[in-house]
Design a protein around this motif. Structure first.
Motif, PDB file in Angstrom:
ATOM      1  N   VAL A   1       0.790  -1.171  -0.074  1.00  0.00           N
ATOM      2  CA  VAL A   1      -0.020   0.117   0.022  1.00  0.00           C
ATOM      3  C   VAL A   1       0.832   1.225   0.085  1.00  0.00           C
TER       4      VAL A   1
ATOM      5  N   ASP B   1       0.730   3.919  -2.880  1.00  0.00           N
ATOM      6  CA  ASP B   1       0.542   5.534  -2.520  1.00  0.00           C
ATOM      7  C   ASP B   1       1.719   6.394  -2.973  1.00  0.00           C
TER       8      ASP B   1
ATOM      9  N   GLU C   1      -7.379  -4.120   2.591  1.00  0.00           N
ATOM     10  CA  GLU C   1      -6.955  -3.156   3.524  1.00  0.00           C
ATOM     11  C   GLU C   1      -7.504  -1.931   3.517  1.00  0.00           C
ATOM     12  N   VAL C   2      -7.746  -1.219   2.203  1.00  0.00           N
ATOM     13  CA  VAL C   2      -8.130   0.035   2.264  1.00  0.00           C
ATOM     14  C   VAL C   2      -9.870  -0.028   2.650  1.00  0.00           C
TER      15      VAL C   2
ATOM     16  N   GLU D   1     -11.144   1.251   5.771  1.00  0.00           N
ATOM     17  CA  GLU D   1     -11.304   2.576   5.966  1.00  0.00           C
ATOM     18  C   GLU D   1     -12.707   3.087   5.748  1.00  0.00           C
TER      19      GLU D   1
ATOM     20  N   ALA E   1     -11.013   7.838   0.535  1.00  0.00           N
ATOM     21  CA  ALA E   1     -10.104   6.807   0.506  1.00  0.00           C
ATOM     22  C   ALA E   1      -9.310   6.871  -0.917  1.00  0.00           C
TER      23      ALA E   1
ATOM     24  N   HIS F   1      -5.524   7.006  -1.635  1.00  0.00           N
ATOM     25  CA  HIS F   1      -4.707   6.227  -2.162  1.00  0.00           C
ATOM     26  C   HIS F   1      -5.451   6.001  -3.857  1.00  0.00           C
TER      27      HIS F   1
ATOM     28  N   LEU G   1      -6.471   3.323  -5.983  1.00  0.00           N
ATOM     29  CA  LEU G   1      -7.667   2.740  -5.633  1.00  0.00           C
ATOM     30  C   LEU G   1      -8.773   2.915  -6.763  1.00  0.00           C
TER      31      LEU G   1
END
Length: 230
Positions: A26, A30, A70-71, A74, A98, A102, A105
């Motif tokens: 991640v 990013d 993982e995201v 959030e 989000a 990121h 995504l």
């Protein structure tokens, strides 16, 4: 067998687990987008041999699945939503935020459903908020419509942000640079509706555009929510 079904191998000789691998992936994404992520690059950041990662993850696609999940953590609401509209609107805004944190995504939104535990928890919140308000087919179409709107709107916003960085031109700068061409084309009289839009339209910020479109989508969903017959 999915990546979530497969047990992890013992962390030898140095501490290593899926949580660290995914967090590292991640961070790389990013910093440099999905093209910056590979099992080899993740291994290098962790100062581990690439083959060690195959004890936890088999393919880059599995790694992407884990990153998306993982995201998705959030996207879970801090408090239970009061009603379906708050649940859907909150999910949409959290998804947008989000994606702004990121940007990669946006490239993975849409397509096949995410099946990780966090994604399933997110979908549980959405579906539970609509449970009993309509038949199952209508509920599914409502969630799919929200997802389609978020995917399109977020991808467009992220694409504009990337274009700004690539060209060094803000949206206003870009419009001014093309102003003479657009003015010549509108002066031909061939595009009266477009001319009115250009001359009389009011610019609004990206968040307002997203929120307005979202409210229209939710109004349309509300019109379809009729409780199923007993």
């Amino acid at each position: 067998m999915t990546v979530w079904d497969r047990p992890e191998r013992p962390a030898r000789p140095a501490p290593l687990d899926r949580e660290r691998i995914v967090a590292t992936a991640v961070a790389l994404a990013d910093e440099g987008g999905l093209e910056a992520v590979s099992l080899r690059k993740v291994a290098a950041r962790l100062e581990a041999g690439p083959m060690r990662l195959y004890g936890y993850i088999s393919t880059k696609e599995e790694l992407f699945d884990l990153m998306v999940d993982e995201v998705n953590a959030e996207l879970l609401p801090a408090e239970p939503p009061r009603d379906w509209r708050e649940a859907l609107a909150g999910h949409a805004h959290r998804t947008r935020q989000a994606a702004l944190r990121h940007e990669w995504l946006a490239d993975l939104l849409g397509g096949r459903p995410a099946l990780g535990p966090n994604a399933m928890a997110v979908n549980e919140v959405l579906l539970a908020s609509l449970d009993g308000l309509a038949d199952l087919a209508t509920v599914m179409r409502a969630v799919e419509t929200l997802s389609a709107y978020c995917t399109g709107a977020i991808r467009r916003e992220i694409a504009n942000l990337r274009a700004e960085r690539a060209t060094g031109l803000s949206e206003s700068d870009w419009q001014r640079a093309r102003g003479p061409y657009v003015s010549r084309m509108l002066a031909t009289g061939r595009f009266p509706a477009l001319a009115r839009f250009v001359h009389e339209g009011v610019e609004v910020d990206a968040e307002t555009v997203f929120t307005t479109g979202l409210e229209w989508v939710l109004d349309a969903v509300a019109a379809k929510l009729t409780p199923p017959r007993p």
